[in-house]
Write a protein that holds these residues in place. Structure first.
Motif, mmCIF file in Angstrom:
data_model
loop_
_atom_site.group_PDB
_atom_site.id
_atom_site.type_symbol
_atom_site.label_atom_id
_atom_site.label_comp_id
_atom_site.label_asym_id
_atom_site.label_seq_id
_atom_site.Cartn_x
_atom_site.Cartn_y
_atom_site.Cartn_z
ATOM 1 N N THR A 19 0.848 -1.192 0.000
ATOM 2 C CA THR A 19 0.000 0.000 0.000
ATOM 3 C C THR A 19 0.887 1.247 0.000
ATOM 4 N N GLY A 20 0.323 2.344 -0.465
ATOM 5 C CA GLY A 20 1.097 3.583 -0.536
ATOM 6 C C GLY A 20 2.293 3.465 -1.449
ATOM 7 N N ALA A 21 2.081 2.825 -2.615
ATOM 8 C CA ALA A 21 3.198 2.491 -3.504
ATOM 9 C C ALA A 21 3.500 3.563 -4.542
ATOM 10 N N THR A 22 2.780 4.668 -4.515
ATOM 11 C CA THR A 22 2.971 5.659 -5.569
ATOM 12 C C THR A 22 4.249 6.475 -5.399
ATOM 13 N N ALA A 23 4.805 6.503 -4.199
ATOM 14 C CA ALA A 23 5.990 7.342 -3.960
ATOM 15 C C ALA A 23 6.727 6.826 -2.739
ATOM 16 N N GLY A 24 7.905 7.409 -2.505
ATOM 17 C CA GLY A 24 8.634 7.183 -1.270
ATOM 18 C C GLY A 24 8.968 5.729 -0.982
ATOM 19 N N ILE A 25 8.749 5.319 0.256
ATOM 20 C CA ILE A 25 9.132 3.988 0.709
ATOM 21 C C ILE A 25 8.388 2.908 -0.061
ATOM 22 N N ALA A 30 8.637 -1.552 -3.941
ATOM 23 C CA ALA A 30 8.166 -2.255 -5.141
ATOM 24 C C ALA A 30 9.332 -2.589 -6.062
ATOM 25 N N TRP A 31 10.252 -1.660 -6.223
ATOM 26 C CA TRP A 31 11.426 -1.917 -7.065
ATOM 27 C C TRP A 31 12.251 -3.079 -6.520
ATOM 28 N N ARG A 32 12.429 -3.112 -5.206
ATOM 29 C CA ARG A 32 13.258 -4.169 -4.631
ATOM 30 C C ARG A 32 12.603 -5.543 -4.759
ATOM 31 N N GLU A 48 -2.360 7.487 -11.855
ATOM 32 C CA GLU A 48 -1.396 7.788 -12.911
ATOM 33 C C GLU A 48 0.027 7.439 -12.471
ATOM 34 N N LEU A 49 0.320 7.623 -11.183
ATOM 35 C CA LEU A 49 1.649 7.268 -10.684
ATOM 36 C C LEU A 49 1.810 5.758 -10.567
ATOM 37 N N LEU A 50 0.720 5.059 -10.248
ATOM 38 C CA LEU A 50 0.778 3.596 -10.230
ATOM 39 C C LEU A 50 1.077 3.050 -11.621
ATOM 40 N N GLU A 51 0.405 3.599 -12.624
ATOM 41 C CA GLU A 51 0.630 3.145 -14.004
ATOM 42 C C GLU A 51 2.050 3.459 -14.444
ATOM 43 N N PRO A 67 2.914 -5.815 -12.825
ATOM 44 C CA PRO A 67 2.285 -5.563 -11.528
ATOM 45 C C PRO A 67 0.798 -5.254 -11.673
ATOM 46 N N ILE A 68 0.036 -5.677 -10.706
ATOM 47 C CA ILE A 68 -1.382 -5.325 -10.627
ATOM 48 C C ILE A 68 -1.476 -3.964 -9.947
ATOM 49 N N THR A 69 -2.169 -3.044 -10.564
ATOM 50 C CA THR A 69 -2.330 -1.707 -9.983
ATOM 51 C C THR A 69 -3.743 -1.562 -9.438
ATOM 52 N N VAL A 70 -3.841 -1.013 -8.237
ATOM 53 C CA VAL A 70 -5.143 -0.828 -7.592
ATOM 54 C C VAL A 70 -5.226 0.588 -7.049
ATOM 55 N N ALA A 71 -6.079 1.401 -7.635
ATOM 56 C CA ALA A 71 -6.309 2.744 -7.109
ATOM 57 C C ALA A 71 -7.094 2.607 -5.807
#
Length: 265
Positions: A19-25, A30-32, A48-51, A67-71
């Motif tokens: 959760t909270g994957a659009t920025a920061g930690i 997600a990258w790791r 848009e940031l998830l995509e 990846p599955i994206t969930v707004a």
């Protein structure tokens, strides 16, 4: 470099919900996990940031499932309740690792000046959502005999400071809930971990100060802060220990950070 003397857990093919994957930690995490060959479900409020993140991960790791994206705003309890079916329909019937990362602080009001709306938002995001997500995905982890719950807390869950009464209260609640969850699941293979960072330079302070970049920058004056990748590394460390090892909490500070009453973390 991999060690020949101690073997971490191989997470290839594991399903990870962040959760909270659009920025920061959350984004760094997600990258790791993608680097480790995991299948990802990434959640956040800004689709848009998830995509954008999804496309970047697909380009970097073309052999992995997209990846599955969930707004998702984690304050929305109904959407959280529907999340397992949504993930199942998208090709992720089970979640092996749940990273409860979404969280925020709003303002630096004193305890006698806290505003109801800010209190409710912090409690709903930082505490209620964590509890509900664990209640949503934990039972199936227990039934399957496999799973790891990671709750992103803060040093504010261990220390308190001026101007942080509501936020510190939410993170103390996260720590208490994490410990109680670990007790509840003792005797099962499910592992439960808290990650408690100190000062991390992300959008966190910008959100706290309503988007005021100058106020946010002052938080890190004369400090070399942690960065999102530092905390993502701690999450990876905790979840790649052999299954008989349970990391209870990782508390970290920037090297030249001291615990002062006016620091926000």
């Amino acid at each position: 470099m991999a060690s020949s003397l101690y073997q971490p857990l191989d997470l290839r093919g594991c399903c990870v919900l962040i959760t909270g994957a659009t920025a920061g930690i959350g984004r760094a995490t997600a990258w790791r996990y993608a680097e480790l060959g995991c299948k990802l479900a990434i959640c956040g409020r800004r689709s848009e940031l998830l995509e954008e993140l999804k496309n970047q991960l697909v380009e970097k790791f073309p052999g992995l499932p997209a990846p599955i994206t969930v707004a998702l705003d984690v304050q929305d309890c109904d959407k959280i309740a529907k999340l397992p079916d949504q993930l199942k329909d998208a090709g992720m019937p089970d979640v092996d690792i749940l990273v409860n990362n979404a969280g925020l602080a709003l303002g630096v009001a004193s305890a006698i000046e806290n505003e109801l709306a800010n209190i409710q938002t912090m409690l709903a995001t930082n505490v209620q959502a964590v509890m509900l997500l664990v209640a949503t995905f934990g039972p199936k982890m227990k039934d399957r005999g496999q799973g790891h719950i990671v709750n992103i807390s803060s040093v504010a869950g261990h220390e308190c400071y001026v101007g942080g009464s509501a936020y510190c209260a939410t993170k103390h609640a996260v720590n208490a809930f994490t410990i109680a969850t670990r007790h509840d699941l003792a005797g099962t293979p499910i592992r439960v971990t808290a990650i408690s960072p100190g000062m991390v330079e992300t959008d966190f302070s910008k959100v706290r100060f309503g988007g005021d970049d100058s106020k946010a920058a002052k938080v890190y004056e004369n400090i070399v802060p942690l960065v999102a990748e530092d905390i993502a590394d701690q999450i990876i460390y905790a979840t790649t220990r052999p299954r008989h090892v349970q990391i209870a909490d990782i508390i970290s500070y920037a090297t030249n950070q001291v615990v002062r009453s006016h620091q926000y973390s």
